[in-house]
Design an enzyme around this catalytic site. Structure first.
Site, PDB file in Angstrom:
ATOM      1  N   HIS B  61       0.976  -1.173  -0.023  1.00  0.00           N
ATOM      2  CA  HIS B  61      -0.050  -0.161   0.044  1.00  0.00           C
ATOM      3  C   HIS B  61       0.827   1.205   0.149  1.00  0.00           C
ATOM      4  O   HIS B  61       1.582   1.445   0.801  1.00  0.00           O
ATOM      5  CB  HIS B  61      -0.853  -0.006   1.217  1.00  0.00           C
ATOM      6  CG  HIS B  61      -1.681  -0.973   1.376  1.00  0.00           C
ATOM      7  ND1 HIS B  61      -3.050  -1.150   0.683  1.00  0.00           N
ATOM      8  CD2 HIS B  61      -1.563  -2.511   1.725  1.00  0.00           C
ATOM      9  CE1 HIS B  61      -3.649  -2.414   0.991  1.00  0.00           C
ATOM     10  NE2 HIS B  61      -2.676  -3.378   1.629  1.00  0.00           N
ATOM     11  N   ASN B  93      -6.881   0.256  -2.932  1.00  0.00           N
ATOM     12  CA  ASN B  93      -7.470   0.906  -1.710  1.00  0.00           C
ATOM     13  C   ASN B  93      -7.038   2.404  -1.371  1.00  0.00           C
ATOM     14  O   ASN B  93      -6.578   2.579  -0.222  1.00  0.00           O
ATOM     15  CB  ASN B  93      -7.733   0.071  -0.446  1.00  0.00           C
ATOM     16  CG  ASN B  93      -6.515  -0.007   0.167  1.00  0.00           C
ATOM     17  OD1 ASN B  93      -5.426  -0.098  -0.575  1.00  0.00           O
ATOM     18  ND2 ASN B  93      -6.617  -0.528   1.415  1.00  0.00           N
ATOM     19  N   ASP B 150      -8.997  -5.077  -1.974  1.00  0.00           N
ATOM     20  CA  ASP B 150      -8.429  -5.422  -0.916  1.00  0.00           C
ATOM     21  C   ASP B 150      -8.554  -4.215   0.122  1.00  0.00           C
ATOM     22  O   ASP B 150      -8.782  -3.180  -0.161  1.00  0.00           O
ATOM     23  CB  ASP B 150      -6.819  -5.582  -1.135  1.00  0.00           C
ATOM     24  CG  ASP B 150      -5.888  -5.735   0.130  1.00  0.00           C
ATOM     25  OD1 ASP B 150      -6.446  -6.421   0.902  1.00  0.00           O
ATOM     26  OD2 ASP B 150      -4.910  -4.882   0.435  1.00  0.00           O
ATOM     27  N   HIS B 178      -9.392 -10.090  -0.446  1.00  0.00           N
ATOM     28  CA  HIS B 178      -9.224 -10.148   0.901  1.00  0.00           C
ATOM     29  C   HIS B 178     -10.203 -10.794   1.630  1.00  0.00           C
ATOM     30  O   HIS B 178     -11.316 -10.506   1.762  1.00  0.00           O
ATOM     31  CB  HIS B 178      -9.236  -8.527   1.203  1.00  0.00           C
ATOM     32  CG  HIS B 178      -9.082  -8.345   2.763  1.00  0.00           C
ATOM     33  ND1 HIS B 178      -8.374  -7.313   3.267  1.00  0.00           N
ATOM     34  CD2 HIS B 178      -9.604  -8.781   3.966  1.00  0.00           C
ATOM     35  CE1 HIS B 178      -8.164  -7.262   4.686  1.00  0.00           C
ATOM     36  NE2 HIS B 178      -9.135  -8.142   5.159  1.00  0.00           N
ATOM     37  N   HIS B 231      -2.994 -12.334   1.878  1.00  0.00           N
ATOM     38  CA  HIS B 231      -2.332 -12.492   3.285  1.00  0.00           C
ATOM     39  C   HIS B 231      -3.225 -13.401   3.858  1.00  0.00           C
ATOM     40  O   HIS B 231      -3.859 -13.178   4.757  1.00  0.00           O
ATOM     41  CB  HIS B 231      -2.305 -11.214   3.812  1.00  0.00           C
ATOM     42  CG  HIS B 231      -3.683 -10.196   3.566  1.00  0.00           C
ATOM     43  ND1 HIS B 231      -5.039 -10.573   3.535  1.00  0.00           N
ATOM     44  CD2 HIS B 231      -3.688  -9.170   3.360  1.00  0.00           C
ATOM     45  CE1 HIS B 231      -5.746  -9.710   3.160  1.00  0.00           C
ATOM     46  NE2 HIS B 231      -5.081  -8.582   3.298  1.00  0.00           N
ATOM     47  N   ASN B 277      -5.167  -6.425   9.483  1.00  0.00           N
ATOM     48  CA  ASN B 277      -6.512  -7.321   8.895  1.00  0.00           C
ATOM     49  C   ASN B 277      -5.793  -8.063   7.749  1.00  0.00           C
ATOM     50  O   ASN B 277      -5.384  -7.334   6.691  1.00  0.00           O
ATOM     51  CB  ASN B 277      -7.488  -6.517   8.311  1.00  0.00           C
ATOM     52  CG  ASN B 277      -8.156  -5.633   9.578  1.00  0.00           C
ATOM     53  OD1 ASN B 277      -8.102  -5.927  10.590  1.00  0.00           O
ATOM     54  ND2 ASN B 277      -8.949  -4.571   9.362  1.00  0.00           N
ATOM     55  N   ASP B 304       2.087  -6.849   2.415  1.00  0.00           N
ATOM     56  CA  ASP B 304       0.863  -5.828   2.784  1.00  0.00           C
ATOM     57  C   ASP B 304       1.354  -4.665   3.532  1.00  0.00           C
ATOM     58  O   ASP B 304       0.680  -4.355   4.716  1.00  0.00           O
ATOM     59  CB  ASP B 304      -0.138  -6.525   3.822  1.00  0.00           C
ATOM     60  CG  ASP B 304      -1.556  -6.103   4.157  1.00  0.00           C
ATOM     61  OD1 ASP B 304      -1.623  -5.026   3.443  1.00  0.00           O
ATOM     62  OD2 ASP B 304      -2.176  -6.506   4.902  1.00  0.00           O
TER      63      ASP B 304
END
Lengths: 305, 432
Positions: B61, B93, B150, B178, B231, B277, B304
């Site tokens: 991210h 995201n 995600d 996800h 993940h 998460n 992640d």
């Protein structure tokens, strides 16, 4: 003791020491002038991120009875959305010069976080569903006054244990004092996992009612209905409520406790609240003495008042 | 572009390992063998080190656009290069989300100047709202191969089914999930188990992941679609993926370093640096993730990497956003946790950090994860596999500091990273 964050930080002797101290403070409160200058010159701030009139007043009364200066900071959760971090808020308050911070927060562990950030003593006045150590101490103090010894007492805790910080701290406190604990309520309101908990569990209040020395009733909240945890408060009361009929099946010397705030008729009947077995009013009264003892332990000289 | 020679290292790639120098000219490997030299070549010292294909992280991210205070493509890519990565896939995201060709194009443009190849994943649904398909074909034409919402799970089974079906028209595209049922995790902040019950923190049950993976595997079976589990964190989902692979379902899976190392017990500190998460799970889950990495059920290690500025973690656990940094520590955690104890060979660890994730994301077509052989793009990392170091968040190249590894002594360090023949990290320092 620097902070009181969790009952887990105390062993049996630590708890008994605070209960003995509370006994002394209770005597102070019975005097004609119920005030001692034990914490004169000390400053105690109440940092309440969650509404709680009774706990806040209890702490502030305790601080004033010991001669401390008090300040109150009530922050809605809006300060979070405004962008100020918890760290910034507590550092700002600390810079005013304080000796102890009494913290109530809707999230578990907030007082633990704060204790890592500031030099002052931190007192947990309720954090999320995690703990409420002074409530546990005042409950133990109240019960000890009536029974002398808590060891061996069969205590049933009825209701929303899953979401209750009072229950979590109470279980730790009472188990350290040797009580025999039973959790009672619908499976949806029991903790999801109970490995290592010093408790028995039953879903039937009626099965154990007549064996209990103490029945500790927890509040049940309307919002549990909407989240599919309970069909209705009426059904809850019918199965797990302490109504007048059930109260008659209790042992003759069984005692009734409730941490408040209570909803009469949703979890406990008015007759029981106001009846002879009820310690509920005493619990509130004893809260001040217990909080005086804790404050004295944390920021007093630690010696005899 | 010039000529450089990576000298004195042990070359490890998908084809095997050997002591060899690597001669690179104009971004391309031209020769691999002993005692290589070329006039005017820059010498990249690999003495005593391992020379591997650049690492590939298919889940990061980089927060651009929208949260440039937490990370940017530039800073995230630099941190990734320091971690040995030559390619990453940035998750969609963002704000606005990557569900639109213009936004995707802008992020890709940022990536062109970055310290590693920055590919992006596109949204499955418009606005990541879970209802209408995003313009998957338009995004595909810009190079997008991984589609995911995600951060959020595609909860609607029919939408997921249609995404699987539609993506079949896009060769090499994969639907990545996800996998946490939003209804089961609503209000939850950590793994539901002994620790959440004790701490009074509302939980996110393993069943939320297992039920979604079970459902999605059936949909992949039904549609013939390609499925990737982001993940993966539970023993239950790992068992399902293992069985589905044996039956020929087109499924791949990744695990993050924290999920094969840390447990939910970390949450007892109430420090939200341990909040993510899917959440840190039980030790049984950690063991199952390790077993899945060993037997090939889990194809890739992906970080992640989820930066958050300090103020947003200086809150109570339940208030803080989920996510941890990862790109600078992933290789070292993998070596410390998997290679040093003898769970995986270094080459098997590199497979999960480089060529296997490269293939999942179609980044092999961009020259990542390929064998170190003449004709292939010179995307390389040079690793000291036994050097130890202590993680100091203050030294991170990320804009954020939320690493769960602060103070950990790790083994394995990136010495150099070479992107398309250009050194971007030299002796552990970013040079771009």
């Amino acid at each position: 003791m620097k902070h009181l964050l969790s009952i887990e930080d105390l062993d049996r002797d630590g708890i008994v020491g605070l209960l003995d101290g509370s006994e002394y403070m209770s005597d102070v409160l019975a005097r004609e002038i119920p005030k001692v200058p034990a914490l004169r010159g000390k400053t105690i701030v109440s940092l309440f991120y969650e509404d709680s009139t009774r706990t806040r007043l209890s702490f502030e009364t305790a601080a004033k009875r010991l001669g401390a200066d008090t300040m109150t900071f009530t922050a809605g959760s809006s300060s979070v959305t405004k962008g100020e971090s918890l760290l910034d808020t507590v550092r700002t308050i600390e810079s005013m010069g304080i000796d102890a911070m009494v913290v109530r927060h809707a999230s578990a562990g907030a007082p633990h976080r704060i204790a890592n950030w500031i030099d002052a003593s931190v007192l947990n006045a309720g954090d999320g569903r995690h703990g409420h150590p002074t409530q546990a101490l005042l409950d133990a103090f109240t019960l000890r006054r009536h029974r002398g010894d808590i060891s061996g007492a069969r205590i049933g805790i009825v209701g929303d244990v899953r979401n209750s910080r009072v229950a979590r701290s109470g279980i730790q406190c009472w188990s350290r004092l040797g009580a025999d604990l039973t959790l009672i309520g619908p499976p949806t309101l029991m903790p999801e996992r109970l490995e290592g908990w010093p408790v028995q569990v039953t879903f039937s209040l009626d099965d154990v009612l007549s064996e209990l020395d103490v029945i500790y009733v927890l509040r049940v909240q309307q919002e549990r209905i909407g989240r599919a945890l309970l069909p209705s408060l009426r059904e809850y009361y019918a199965r797990w409520g302490l109504d007048a009929v059930r109260a008659q099946r209790l042992k003759p010397d069984a005692l009734v406790m409730h941490p408040g705030p209570m909803i009469r008729g949703s979890e406990i009947a008015t007759e029981v609240v106001d009846g002879p077995r009820s310690l509920i009013r005493e619990q509130v009264a004893n809260g001040v003495a217990v909080r005086m003892a804790v404050l004295w332990d944390l920021i007093g000289s630690g010696g005899v008042v | 572009m010039g000529t450089l020679v990576v000298r004195g290292g042990r070359v490890i790639d998908e084809t095997g390992e050997r002591d060899a120098d690597v001669l690179v000219r104009d971004g391309v490997i031209v020769e691999v063998g002993p005692g290589l030299d070329a006039p005017g070549a820059q010498v990249i010292d690999a003495d005593g080190a391992v020379v591997a294909p650049g690492l590939v992280d298919i889940q990061v991210h980089f927060r651009e656009p929208g949260r440039e205070d937490a990370e940017t493509v530039e800073t995230g890519a630099r941190a990734a290069a320091l971690g040995g990565f030559t390619a990453v896939v940035a998750m969609p995201n963002t704000t606005p989300p990557l569900d639109d060709a213009k936004v995707v194009g802008a992020v890709l443009e940022q990536g062109r100047r970055a310290s590693c190849h920055v590919a992006v994943a596109g949204c499955i649904t418009r606005g990541r709202e879970g209802h209408e398909l995003a313009p998957m074909g338009e995004l595909y034409d810009l190079g997008v191969r991984i589609f995911t919402d995600d951060g959020d799970c595609v909860a609607d089974a029919n939408v997921m089914r249609r995404a699987f079906e539609y993506a079949r028209a896009l060769p090499g595209a994969v639907i990545a999930q996800h996998a946490e049922d939003p209804a089961l995790v609503a209000g939850g902040h950590m793994h539901e188990g002994e620790w959440s019950a004790r701490l009074g923190i509302p939980g996110r049950p393993a069943a939320a992941e297992i039920t979604i993976v079970a459902r999605d595997l059936e949909l992949a079976r039904l549609t013939g679609g390609r499925y990737h589990v982001l993940h993966m964190s539970t023993a239950g989902a790992t068992a399902l993926v293992r069985a589905a692979k044996a039956e020929g379902v087109r499924v791949t899976a990744e695990a993050s370093p924290q999920h094969f190392t840390l447990t939910d017990a970390e949450c007892a500190s109430f420090d939200p640096v341990f909040k993510m998460n899917p959440p840190l799970r039980s030790s049984d889950d950690v063991d199952a993730i390790v077993a899945g990495l060993v037997d090939g059920t889990i194809d890739a290690i992906a970080t992640d990497h989820a930066p958050h500025p300090p103020a947003s973690k200086e809150l109570a656990f339940e208030e803080a956003p989920p996510g941890m940094l990862g790109v600078e520590t992933a290789l070292a955690v993998a070596i410390t946790r998997l290679v040093e104890p003898g769970v995986l060979s270094l080459r098997d660890a590199l497979a999960r950090l480089s060529w296997q994730p490269a293939r999942i994301a179609g980044l092999d077509a961009h020259g990542h994860g390929l064998p170190i052989a003449p004709g292939n793009a010179a995307n390389l990392c040079v690793i000291d596999p036994s050097e130890t170091w202590v993680v100091d968040p203050a030294r991170s190249a990320s804009k954020s500091r939320n690493t769960p590894w602060a103070g950990w002594k790790l083994t394995g360090r990136v010495r150099h990273t070479i992107l398309r023949g250009e050194p971007v990290v030299i002796n552990g320092e970013a040079v771009r």
